[in-house]
Design an enzyme around this catalytic site. Structure first.
Site, PDB file in Angstrom:
ATOM      1  N   LYS A  29       0.829  -1.081  -0.138  1.00  0.00           N
ATOM      2  CA  LYS A  29      -0.199   0.037   0.055  1.00  0.00           C
ATOM      3  C   LYS A  29       0.973   1.260  -0.119  1.00  0.00           C
ATOM      4  CE  LYS A  29      -2.912   0.912   3.717  1.00  0.00           C
ATOM      5  NZ  LYS A  29      -2.782   2.251   4.286  1.00  0.00           N
ATOM      6  N   SER A  30       1.762   1.404   0.837  1.00  0.00           N
ATOM      7  CA  SER A  30       2.530   2.496   0.990  1.00  0.00           C
ATOM      8  C   SER A  30       3.403   2.937  -0.217  1.00  0.00           C
ATOM      9  CB  SER A  30       3.763   2.224   2.254  1.00  0.00           C
ATOM     10  OG  SER A  30       3.151   2.408   3.255  1.00  0.00           O
ATOM     11  N   ARG A  69      -8.966  12.536  12.286  1.00  0.00           N
ATOM     12  CA  ARG A  69      -7.416  12.313  12.345  1.00  0.00           C
ATOM     13  C   ARG A  69      -6.702  13.767  12.099  1.00  0.00           C
ATOM     14  NH1 ARG A  69      -6.043   7.059   8.935  1.00  0.00           N
ATOM     15  NH2 ARG A  69      -4.071   7.346   9.792  1.00  0.00           N
ATOM     16  N   ASP A  75       1.713  -0.523  11.971  1.00  0.00           N
ATOM     17  CA  ASP A  75       0.444  -1.038  11.379  1.00  0.00           C
ATOM     18  C   ASP A  75       0.216  -2.578  11.729  1.00  0.00           C
ATOM     19  OD1 ASP A  75      -0.057   1.130   9.968  1.00  0.00           O
ATOM     20  OD2 ASP A  75       0.665   0.505   7.994  1.00  0.00           O
TER      21      ASP A  75
HETATM   22  C1  S3P Z   1       2.365   5.132   6.069  1.00  0.00           C
HETATM   23  C2  S3P Z   1       3.125   5.373   7.362  1.00  0.00           C
HETATM   24  C3  S3P Z   1       2.412   4.893   8.552  1.00  0.00           C
HETATM   25  C4  S3P Z   1       1.479   3.940   8.487  1.00  0.00           C
HETATM   26  C5  S3P Z   1       0.453   4.170   7.419  1.00  0.00           C
HETATM   27  C6  S3P Z   1       1.108   4.103   5.889  1.00  0.00           C
HETATM   28  C7  S3P Z   1       3.044   5.484   5.037  1.00  0.00           C
HETATM   29  O1  S3P Z   1       2.053   6.040   9.411  1.00  0.00           O
HETATM   30  O2  S3P Z   1       0.779   3.838   9.585  1.00  0.00           O
HETATM   31  O3  S3P Z   1      -0.635   2.827   7.174  1.00  0.00           O
HETATM   32  O4  S3P Z   1       2.732   5.070   3.641  1.00  0.00           O
HETATM   33  O5  S3P Z   1       3.684   6.409   5.073  1.00  0.00           O
HETATM   34  P1  S3P Z   1       2.795   6.969   9.941  1.00  0.00           P
HETATM   35  O6  S3P Z   1       2.855   8.548   9.128  1.00  0.00           O
HETATM   36  O7  S3P Z   1       2.366   7.045  11.273  1.00  0.00           O
HETATM   37  O8  S3P Z   1       4.364   6.735  10.007  1.00  0.00           O
END
Ligand code: S3P
Length: 429
Positions: A14-15, A114, A312
């Protein structure tokens, strides 16, 4: 009893998928993306990029993005709807802020609760005009500016999204941007930038702190991207195979990025039989196979310092803890309150309902587990619309002959539309 056997190829990360689309849109020409995760969250980013004038087409399984270069977004005619996706909202806020356009970002109920000020404070310091709802939330309005000020930012809170958003803003600015991370976070953005030959400096300041220096504006040459498999999605089946007797599975094509697979070290420390084998590097990310077999787990203490690298995976680690002998303590989870649901609440409420002794105190959770199979009655699980809660308890339910009824499984498509299909493929009697 049902067990997990066999092998599957895990869906795209996903990221990395969000970043592949955004960096392709900032490139000067055509970029082909393979194995893009076609989940709700990623499609939000894709549709927002289309709104910003980027042509994106799909042929068979491959996506082609026609990048407009850095600073190439055009004025959108509609609000930009991020749905449930925190990554879309933060990364796209950063990306549009250094373009001379005005954008309104909205999101669903969960995303609208959020914090967005965690990013807007940095963009505002650079000169972007931002109006937030109740000083912190979506809907928000950004007045972008090509003349934002390149400067030094010190990030006290660990967030890969915030770091990446500042980087995306900086790509289009003339001059030096420096980002100091007091606590290191996932590094997919930096890896993709190296793969795309974007020149920046990363320095290690201490064991847990790093600086990133960019000197823009950049011209990003188009280069095709292949998205590695998502380790956070793999985590559900990895824990499933560990806790369901007689299971043995192999998961292929998983991103082995160190900032993402800390949960494997935690599970190994608990006694999990897990073998990781790197096979190749694709688009800047190490990729490989993970073999897992049923194991008797023991409780451990998970330190607060690991939390940005496990962020996550706490929901599925909590499921592993419920099946481990002793009391597992997971520390320093304050950031879990700011995810798709308040995950401290979602984890503790549901595990307690099943009958586990769970205590949440300050930002720590302790779970008393047992590696002997308990008998339970039918219980309804409340997902709070959180995909990772839904999948975590769907895995635990396999152990209890599907006696856990997940109230809303539709949220699973946010990150892993093929979860059920892959689970079915791995399940045998
Ligand atoms: C993500 C970073 C994480 C993660 C999220 C995806 C990203 O959040 O929890 O699902 O793609 O950069 P943070 O911004 O808290 O690190």
């Amino acid at each position: 009893m049902l067990k997990l056997k066999g092998s599957i190829k895990i869906s795209g990360d996903k990221s990395i998928s969000h970043r592949a689309l955004i960096f392709a849109s900032l490139s000067t020409g055509r970029v082909k993306i393979s194995n893009l995760l076609e989940s709700d969250d990623v499609m939000r980013t894709l549709n927002i990029l289309k709104e910003l004038g980027i042509k994106i087409v799909k042929k068979k399984t491959q996506w082609t993005v026609y990048g407009n270069g850095t600073g190439g977004y055009i004025q959108p005619s509609q609000v930009l709807d991020c749905g449930n996706s925190g990554t879309t909202s933060r990364l796209m806020m950063g990306a549009v802020s250094s373009n001379p356009i005005n954008c309104t970002f909205i999101g669903d109920n969960s995303l609208s609760k959020r914090s967005m000020s965690r990013l807007s404070i940095f963009l505002e310091k650079m000169g972007a005009g931002i109006k937030l709802t109740k000083k912190d939330f979506l809907p928000l309005h950004i007045d972008g500016d090509i003349n934002l000020i390149p400067m030094e930012h010190v990030m006290q809170k660990a967030s890969a999204q915030v770091k990446s958003a500042i980087i995306l803003a900086a790509l289009n600015l003339k001059g030096k941007t420096r980002i100091i991370e007091k606590r290191n976070t996932r590094d997919h953005t930096e890896r993709l930038m190296r793969y795309l030959k974007i020149n920046f400096k990363k320095k290690i300041l201490s064991k847990s702190s790093t600086s990133i220096e960019l000197n823009g504006p950049y011209e990003i040459k188009p280069r095709d991207i292949i998205v590695a498999g998502d380790p956070s999605s793999a985590a559900f089946f990895i824990v499933g195979a560990l806790i369901i007797p007689k299971s043995m599975i192999t998961l292929k094509n998983i991103a082995l990025n160190k900032s993402r697979i800390a949960f494997i070290d935690v599970l190994k420390k608990m006694g999990g039989k897990i073998k990781v084998k790197k096979t190749k590097t694709i688009s800047g990310e190490d990729v490989g196979n993970v073999q897992v077999s049923y194991s008797l787990l023991n409780a451990i203490e998970v330190k607060a310092s690991s939390s940005p690298y496990l962020i996550d995976e706490y929901p599925i680690l909590s499921i592993a803890a419920s099946q481990a002998k002793g009391v597992t303590v997971m520390k320093g989870l304050s950031e879990l309150r700011h995810k798709e649901s308040d995950r401290i609440k979602s984890i503790t409420t549901n595990l307690s309902k099943i009958g586990f002794k769970v205590i949440s105190k300050n930002d720590d959770i302790s779970i008393k587990g047992s590696n002997e199979l308990q008998v339970i009655n039918r219980k309804k699980i409340k997902t709070y619309g959180d995909h990772r809660i839904a999948m975590s308890f769907a895995i635990l339910s396999l152990l209890y002959k599907n006696k856990l009824i997940i109230d809303d499984e539709s949220c699973i498509s946010i990150s892993y539309p093929d979860f059920k299909k892959h689970l079915k493929k791995l399940s045998t009697n």
